[in-house]
Design a protein around this motif. Sequence first.
Motif, PDB file in Angstrom:
ATOM      1  N   LYS A  54      11.468  50.212 -27.460  1.00  0.00           N
ATOM      2  CA  LYS A  54      10.067  50.049 -27.063  1.00  0.00           C
ATOM      3  C   LYS A  54       9.747  50.884 -25.832  1.00  0.00           C
ATOM      4  O   LYS A  54      10.555  50.964 -24.898  1.00  0.00           O
ATOM      5  CB  LYS A  54       9.785  48.572 -26.768  1.00  0.00           C
ATOM      6  CG  LYS A  54       8.307  48.271 -26.523  1.00  0.00           C
ATOM      7  CD  LYS A  54       8.062  46.782 -26.361  1.00  0.00           C
ATOM      8  CE  LYS A  54       6.567  46.479 -26.257  1.00  0.00           C
ATOM      9  NZ  LYS A  54       6.331  45.043 -26.033  1.00  0.00           N
TER      10      LYS A  54
ATOM     11  N   VAL B  63       7.863  51.181 -22.578  1.00  0.00           N
ATOM     12  CA  VAL B  63       7.261  50.253 -21.605  1.00  0.00           C
ATOM     13  C   VAL B  63       7.067  50.955 -20.259  1.00  0.00           C
ATOM     14  O   VAL B  63       7.591  52.041 -20.039  1.00  0.00           O
ATOM     15  CB  VAL B  63       8.181  49.018 -21.370  1.00  0.00           C
ATOM     16  CG1 VAL B  63       8.385  48.223 -22.640  1.00  0.00           C
ATOM     17  CG2 VAL B  63       9.531  49.449 -20.793  1.00  0.00           C
TER      18      VAL B  63
ATOM     19  N   TYR C 238      10.806  50.612 -15.196  1.00  0.00           N
ATOM     20  CA  TYR C 238      11.158  49.454 -14.372  1.00  0.00           C
ATOM     21  C   TYR C 238      11.023  49.709 -12.876  1.00  0.00           C
ATOM     22  O   TYR C 238      10.957  48.778 -12.082  1.00  0.00           O
ATOM     23  CB  TYR C 238      12.578  48.952 -14.704  1.00  0.00           C
ATOM     24  CG  TYR C 238      13.695  49.895 -14.294  1.00  0.00           C
ATOM     25  CD1 TYR C 238      14.360  49.707 -13.090  1.00  0.00           C
ATOM     26  CD2 TYR C 238      14.069  50.965 -15.100  1.00  0.00           C
ATOM     27  CE1 TYR C 238      15.378  50.565 -12.698  1.00  0.00           C
ATOM     28  CE2 TYR C 238      15.086  51.831 -14.704  1.00  0.00           C
ATOM     29  CZ  TYR C 238      15.720  51.632 -13.517  1.00  0.00           C
ATOM     30  OH  TYR C 238      16.707  52.482 -13.119  1.00  0.00           O
TER      31      TYR C 238
ATOM     32  N   ASN D 212      12.506  50.521 -22.800  1.00  0.00           N
ATOM     33  CA  ASN D 212      12.836  49.179 -22.329  1.00  0.00           C
ATOM     34  C   ASN D 212      14.340  49.117 -22.023  1.00  0.00           C
ATOM     35  O   ASN D 212      15.154  49.434 -22.895  1.00  0.00           O
ATOM     36  CB  ASN D 212      12.448  48.190 -23.434  1.00  0.00           C
ATOM     37  CG  ASN D 212      12.859  46.782 -23.104  1.00  0.00           C
ATOM     38  OD1 ASN D 212      12.820  46.365 -21.951  1.00  0.00           O
ATOM     39  ND2 ASN D 212      13.268  46.049 -24.140  1.00  0.00           N
TER      40      ASN D 212
ATOM     41  N   ASP E 165      16.626  47.654 -24.580  1.00  0.00           N
ATOM     42  CA  ASP E 165      16.775  48.488 -25.783  1.00  0.00           C
ATOM     43  C   ASP E 165      17.781  49.611 -25.528  1.00  0.00           C
ATOM     44  O   ASP E 165      18.509  50.030 -26.428  1.00  0.00           O
ATOM     45  CB  ASP E 165      15.427  49.092 -26.184  1.00  0.00           C
ATOM     46  CG  ASP E 165      14.406  48.020 -26.531  1.00  0.00           C
ATOM     47  OD1 ASP E 165      14.822  46.857 -26.738  1.00  0.00           O
ATOM     48  OD2 ASP E 165      13.205  48.338 -26.575  1.00  0.00           O
TER      49      ASP E 165
ATOM     50  N   ALA F  23      11.371  42.595 -24.020  1.00  0.00           N
ATOM     51  CA  ALA F  23      10.870  43.829 -23.419  1.00  0.00           C
ATOM     52  C   ALA F  23      10.362  43.480 -22.035  1.00  0.00           C
ATOM     53  O   ALA F  23       9.825  42.390 -21.830  1.00  0.00           O
ATOM     54  CB  ALA F  23       9.754  44.411 -24.273  1.00  0.00           C
ATOM     55  N   ILE F  24      10.538  44.405 -21.084  1.00  0.00           N
ATOM     56  CA  ILE F  24      10.195  44.065 -19.705  1.00  0.00           C
ATOM     57  C   ILE F  24       8.692  44.083 -19.449  1.00  0.00           C
ATOM     58  O   ILE F  24       8.262  43.798 -18.346  1.00  0.00           O
ATOM     59  CB  ILE F  24      10.924  44.978 -18.688  1.00  0.00           C
ATOM     60  CG1 ILE F  24      10.517  46.454 -18.872  1.00  0.00           C
ATOM     61  CG2 ILE F  24      12.433  44.800 -18.785  1.00  0.00           C
ATOM     62  CD1 ILE F  24      10.934  47.330 -17.702  1.00  0.00           C
ATOM     63  N   ASP F  25       7.890  44.410 -20.468  1.00  0.00           N
ATOM     64  CA  ASP F  25       6.436  44.355 -20.221  1.00  0.00           C
ATOM     65  C   ASP F  25       5.856  42.959 -20.465  1.00  0.00           C
ATOM     66  O   ASP F  25       5.328  42.332 -19.571  1.00  0.00           O
ATOM     67  CB  ASP F  25       5.691  45.441 -21.008  1.00  0.00           C
ATOM     68  CG  ASP F  25       6.064  45.485 -22.487  1.00  0.00           C
ATOM     69  OD1 ASP F  25       6.853  44.627 -22.935  1.00  0.00           O
ATOM     70  OD2 ASP F  25       5.559  46.382 -23.188  1.00  0.00           O
TER      71      ASP F  25
ATOM     72  N   ASP G  90       7.768  40.330 -21.866  1.00  0.00           N
ATOM     73  CA  ASP G  90       8.825  39.310 -21.794  1.00  0.00           C
ATOM     74  C   ASP G  90       8.740  38.260 -22.889  1.00  0.00           C
ATOM     75  O   ASP G  90       9.028  37.089 -22.662  1.00  0.00           O
ATOM     76  CB  ASP G  90       8.800  38.614 -20.416  1.00  0.00           C
ATOM     77  CG  ASP G  90       9.459  39.458 -19.332  1.00  0.00           C
ATOM     78  OD1 ASP G  90      10.312  40.289 -19.682  1.00  0.00           O
ATOM     79  OD2 ASP G  90       9.109  39.279 -18.154  1.00  0.00           O
TER      80      ASP G  90
END
Lengths: 249, 388
Positions: free
Chosen positions: A8, A10, A13, A36, A39, A119-121, A123
């Motif tokens: 993904k 994103v 970070y 991500n 991923d 995914a860190i966007d 969550d």
Amino acid sequence: MKILVPVKRVVDYNVKVRVKSDGTGVETAGVKMSMNPFDEIGVEEAVRLKEKGVATEIIAVSLGVAACAETIRTALAMGADRGILVESDADLQPLAVAKLLKAIADKEQPGLIILGKQAIDDDMSATGQMLAALLGWSQGTFASELTVDGGNLTVKREVDGGMETIVLTLPSIVTTDLRLNEPRYASLPNIMKARKKPIETVKPEELGVDVTPRLTVVSVAEPPKRQAGVKVGSVAELVAKLKTEAKVI
Amino acid sequence: MDFALTEAQEAVRDNITRICTQFDDAYWRKADREVRFPHELHAAMAEGGWLGICMPVEYGGAGLGITEAAIMMQAIAQSGAGMSGASAIHMNIFGLNPVVVFGTPEQKARMLPPLIAGQEKACFGVTEPDAGLDTTAIKTRAERHGDRYIVHGQKIWTSTAQVADKILLLARTTPADQVAKKTEGLSLFYTTLDRAKVEVRHIDKMGRAAVDSNQVFFDGLEIPLEDRIGPEGQGFRTILHGMNPERILIAAEAIGLGLCALERARRYATERRVFGRPIGQNQSIQHPLAECWMELQAASLMTMNAAWAYDTGRDAGALANTAKYLAAEAGFKSCTQAVMTHGGMGYAQEFHVERYLRESLIPRIAPVSRELVLCHIAERVLGLPKSY
């Protein structure tokens, strides 16, 4: 065995995210985007399985806007063999993504699908589990160790209070936890090779999936600013404050 | 005109930035204090295939241009590695360009792959104590004896000679009084740095202690014929092929260092509170930093312009010189301003900016002085009479 690795795109970070002024989401215009991190761990694990001779082909899949091809390209530079871009400008929510991935899995027939645990966007931490349900496959979520032995897959999972080891029958879904591995840096020759690897583009309609959003984001707001603390002069004062003001003891 | 980086260029920048996160501020401070070569950075770059970024694909390189190499070198310097990081691999990136252009297929196959793989490090022996920018006045002699040359003489400011296995050496093969033009009679060699016949003496210097600079004394170094690059007597013409890329790369490094210092200054100006507010709220602090940013951006555009000209086969001389001049000045100003923004703390090693300032003098002085750049522009661009 083929391995499918969804990746993904994103917000990177390292970027300090900002809420859009109209409160509909976070600002992504002009913001650095990356794969991500969970991923990335998935791609790394797939590449290691290929290096061990367990996997024969790694397919990186990304779903979203055309720029997701860059994220696929990153996976190809790490060692994936080819890419599939499911191109859509729609807001792709976990159920839609899981359905699209199922359609791709039906076509490609992988033995293993490795996803990030979240995914860190947004969550959500939902796509892997939904995909396992849709395919009717076994699943090993939050994996911190993974070994393939013939038709079986042993997964160590990080759960509350410790580690759980489960044995799955392939084909399976695995979602990665942070400690599964440390992703490699792409080497320059591999970055160059990645530019020549094929990326196939498909549309959700071609896969026969309705991607209409089912969830509505009501509003997005910044967390409240942390208030400055106070300095106390003595232990007695601290205890008093914890009792009377914070009321935690 | 498209100013955006290509996908491959972004990949270069992002991947280099990520690799460099392994080498933090403490690493570089320690390397500087202990006068220790950053072998780990060199190894990481070699392992990732980055040393061959602008080397031909058939010899293990990536076949990219000086534009990509400049993006790479800027990212290294900008990571906090500064000139200590950049100089550790600088010569390996572009230095063997004369071999690429003038080497025989046998020489390329023998010389390029070990350099790209990081198995061999190279240094650059051109400058001499009595012939700095006046390159044709060099006195180091390589005398032909059958199938070999024997070298006597002296070089100075040879970086990385303490750790190098090979040297790219310019020496006079025909005495200056026996050639029609003084640019003739010089030959270029790429050969083993045989320490039995070569003495390397360390020079203590102001900054960038991690990457050694040296005096090198040649006392009968034997060079086999097959290590000569290009025709005998044509070494000056041969070596000119590396000059514009070097200026472009050093410009990119100066910009990276300047941006690194600027970021530290920005952070400090945001965090440091005096009289109840961050010092960065004062225009006397923020305006100079804004000026530094603008000058670094302008220099960066100039550098990319020069790299593009070089990569597309255009005349890059004036552009590369201009880029190196502007970038060095902008980098120096930014490092100076970073120290001043920090006040007393800027003078403390713990805050790193004093190290950047010491390093920022290098691109101003090397590989060509500011004054000779101005002479070049006055003479070659403006058509004014030669002044020296």
